[in-house]
Design an enzyme around this catalytic site. Structure first.
Site, PDB file in Angstrom:
ATOM      1  N   LEU A 115       2.912   5.218   3.464  1.00  0.00           N
ATOM      2  CA  LEU A 115       4.081   4.754   2.767  1.00  0.00           C
ATOM      3  C   LEU A 115       5.378   4.877   3.526  1.00  0.00           C
ATOM      4  O   LEU A 115       5.566   5.691   4.365  1.00  0.00           O
ATOM      5  CB  LEU A 115       4.237   5.564   1.481  1.00  0.00           C
ATOM      6  CG  LEU A 115       4.561   7.037   1.697  1.00  0.00           C
ATOM      7  CD1 LEU A 115       5.788   7.393   0.893  1.00  0.00           C
ATOM      8  CD2 LEU A 115       3.418   7.889   1.274  1.00  0.00           C
ATOM      9  N   ILE A 156       4.496  14.473  -2.152  1.00  0.00           N
ATOM     10  CA  ILE A 156       4.227  13.078  -2.465  1.00  0.00           C
ATOM     11  C   ILE A 156       3.513  12.437  -1.278  1.00  0.00           C
ATOM     12  O   ILE A 156       3.988  12.516  -0.143  1.00  0.00           O
ATOM     13  CB  ILE A 156       5.529  12.320  -2.762  1.00  0.00           C
ATOM     14  CG1 ILE A 156       6.292  12.960  -3.933  1.00  0.00           C
ATOM     15  CG2 ILE A 156       5.262  10.855  -3.037  1.00  0.00           C
ATOM     16  CD1 ILE A 156       7.702  12.426  -4.115  1.00  0.00           C
ATOM     17  N   SER A 157       2.364  11.806  -1.515  1.00  0.00           N
ATOM     18  CA  SER A 157       1.590  11.081  -0.509  1.00  0.00           C
ATOM     19  C   SER A 157       1.238  11.989   0.670  1.00  0.00           C
ATOM     20  O   SER A 157       0.430  12.895   0.511  1.00  0.00           O
ATOM     21  CB  SER A 157       2.318   9.817  -0.070  1.00  0.00           C
ATOM     22  OG  SER A 157       1.436   8.979   0.636  1.00  0.00           O
ATOM     23  N   SER A 158       1.834  11.796   1.850  1.00  0.00           N
ATOM     24  CA  SER A 158       1.547  12.713   2.954  1.00  0.00           C
ATOM     25  C   SER A 158       1.853  14.149   2.541  1.00  0.00           C
ATOM     26  O   SER A 158       1.139  15.088   2.904  1.00  0.00           O
ATOM     27  CB  SER A 158       2.371  12.333   4.188  1.00  0.00           C
ATOM     28  OG  SER A 158       2.105  13.188   5.270  1.00  0.00           O
TER      29      SER A 158
END
Length: 446
Positions: A30, A172-174
């Site tokens: 992202l 968040i995400s990573s």
């Protein structure tokens, strides 16, 4: 490396914003467009190791300890910091940064409310992704990003006398993947974690130096709960102490880290925590959400999983951080209710061109009590879509929009105003919204 830390305060002022915390793939993970603001001033004091950072501002701390991968450390300490404070580590997404996580989430304003300290690790490598793939990252003391983050926690605990039983991680995400990794590598450090759109510990493992694992991101890595649990246990062989609780969030339409990863995470952490794979409770705390709890039915269950129907990778939205704080047990009775203003007024100025516009919005508290933590709601005219904004986090991009305060402007005193604004595309109708509510109270308009 010097034993004397250097701390540099950074005051953030609005110079950009996001429609929401937008996350898009880079490799293809992202990209995030979040409310960002540059430092207005900086100074380089020469403190001793025990000197604390300034309060109520984002501060960079250097020389905080062992840091093999060159991470940067940012810190937020509220004016209301408690004795033996809790520490929350908030980990950013790919292409993000510690300051972006600070301005794009509510953890700083929640720290003001509940008195905890927030640590914002920041990647310096080109991808701005955390290492969740290498063999070094997936073992305790292995010599990569988790070691640097552990040093940040140690520095904070040492400097502030923080409570070592109340250290938490969220991302968040990573950053969600790193949350899984931190809880696996350092189960004796973290009491719980909350991962937004992540993958199980070890799922992203590679041996060729690549940061990306397509099989994992595509949701095709399937293991038994025991095998997933063994991966976590192998990060710290011989450890027999308590394991951190885990809260998991995932959108069913995630096209970056596919939805099957959510089920694999649940299998992993229910196995690690020794609770059954069948939910002890299932409910829907918000529209299109399904929340399952494992091992208990209360707010601090061993594992809590929230599935968001029809939501993609960009799932983080205002209000979710309060639910994280509840899961961590840092509030007394769930998210605190927002104060209801007794009166408000909104003035809007629109500047339009062929297919776009900017709108400047001034919100005035005409009531007699201070508003601490605000959300301004309005409906965009048909054909308008937000493309950017400042002074607040906006979600969604069209229709009924919520503008949630930034960490630096969440308080509106009686008679005081806050100025925000947004940019939008339009298909012919460039009018301003005609109605606004502030924390549920209808505002007069000018």
């Amino acid at each position: 490396m010097s034993d004397t830390p250097r701390i540099t305060p950074r005051r953030h002022r609005p110079s950009g914003a996001s429609v929401t915390v937008l996350l898009a793939a880079l490799l293809p993970l992202l990209v995030a467009t979040v409310l960002m603001a540059p430092a207005a001033s900086a100074r380089e004091p020469a403190p001793t190791r025990e000197e604390a950072a300034p309060t109520a501002m984002l501060t960079r701390v250097t020389d905080f300890g062992t840091n093999p991968s060159g991470l940067e450390m940012y810190l937020y300490v509220p004016d209301s910091v408690t004795p033996r404070p809790t520490v929350v580590v908030a980990v950013h997404y790919c292409t993000g940064s510690g300051p972006a996580m600070y301005t794009g989430t509510e953890y700083a304003s929640l720290a003001d409310r509940y008195g905890f300290i927030v640590v914002y690790p920041s990647v310096t490598r080109a991808s701005k992704c955390f290492d969740v793939s290498s063999p070094q990252a997936l073992r305790r003391g292995g010599g990569s990003d988790p070691v640097g983050i552990k040093s940040m926690v140690d520095w904070t605990v040492r400097t502030y006398g923080a409570d070592t039983d109340r250290v938490f991680a969220t991302g968040i995400s990573s950053g969600a993947m790193m949350t899984n990794v931190l809880l696996g590598d350092y189960p004796d450090v973290f009491a719980a974690g909350s991962a937004f759109a992540g993958v199980p510990f070890g799922c992203f493992a590679t041996t060729d130096g690549s940061e990306w694992n397509s099989a994992c991101s595509g949701g095709t890595v399937n293991r038994t709960p025991q095998a997933w649990g063994d991966l976590v246990r192998s990060a710290y062989p011989g450890y027999t102490g308590p394991r951190p609780r885990m809260q998991l969030w995932h959108g069913t339409e995630d096209d970056v880290l596919r939805y099957p990863n959510f089920g694999e995470e649940i299998e992993q952490w229910t196995n690690v925590l020794g609770v059954g794979g069948a939910p002890a409770a299932t409910d829907s705390p918000s529209a299109n959400w399904t929340r399952t709890r494992y091992g208990a039915t209360h707010d601090q269950a061993p594992v809590e999983a929230v599935s968001l129907q029809g939501v993609g990778h960009n799932l983080y939205a205002y209000g979710m951080a309060s639910r994280v704080i509840t899961f961590f047990g840092l509030d007394d009775a769930g998210p605190a209710p927002q104060p209801q203003p007794s009166g408000c007024r909104v003035a809007v100025t629109v500047n339009a061109w062929n297919t776009g516009l900017t709108a400047s919005v001034t919100v005035t508290n005409t009531g007699t009590s201070t508003v601490n933590g605000w959300q301004l709601r309005f409906t965009l005219p048909a054909g308008q879509t937000l493309t950017g904004g400042w002074g607040a986090t906006y979600t969604p991009a069209s229709g009924a929009v919520t503008a949630a305060h930034a960490p630096y402007n969440g308080t509106i005193a009686p008679g005081a105003s806050v100025s925000i604004g947004y940019q939008a595309g339009h298909s012919g109708n460039s009018a301003a919204p005609n109605a606004f509510t502030l924390n549920g109270t209808e505002c007069a308009t000018e």
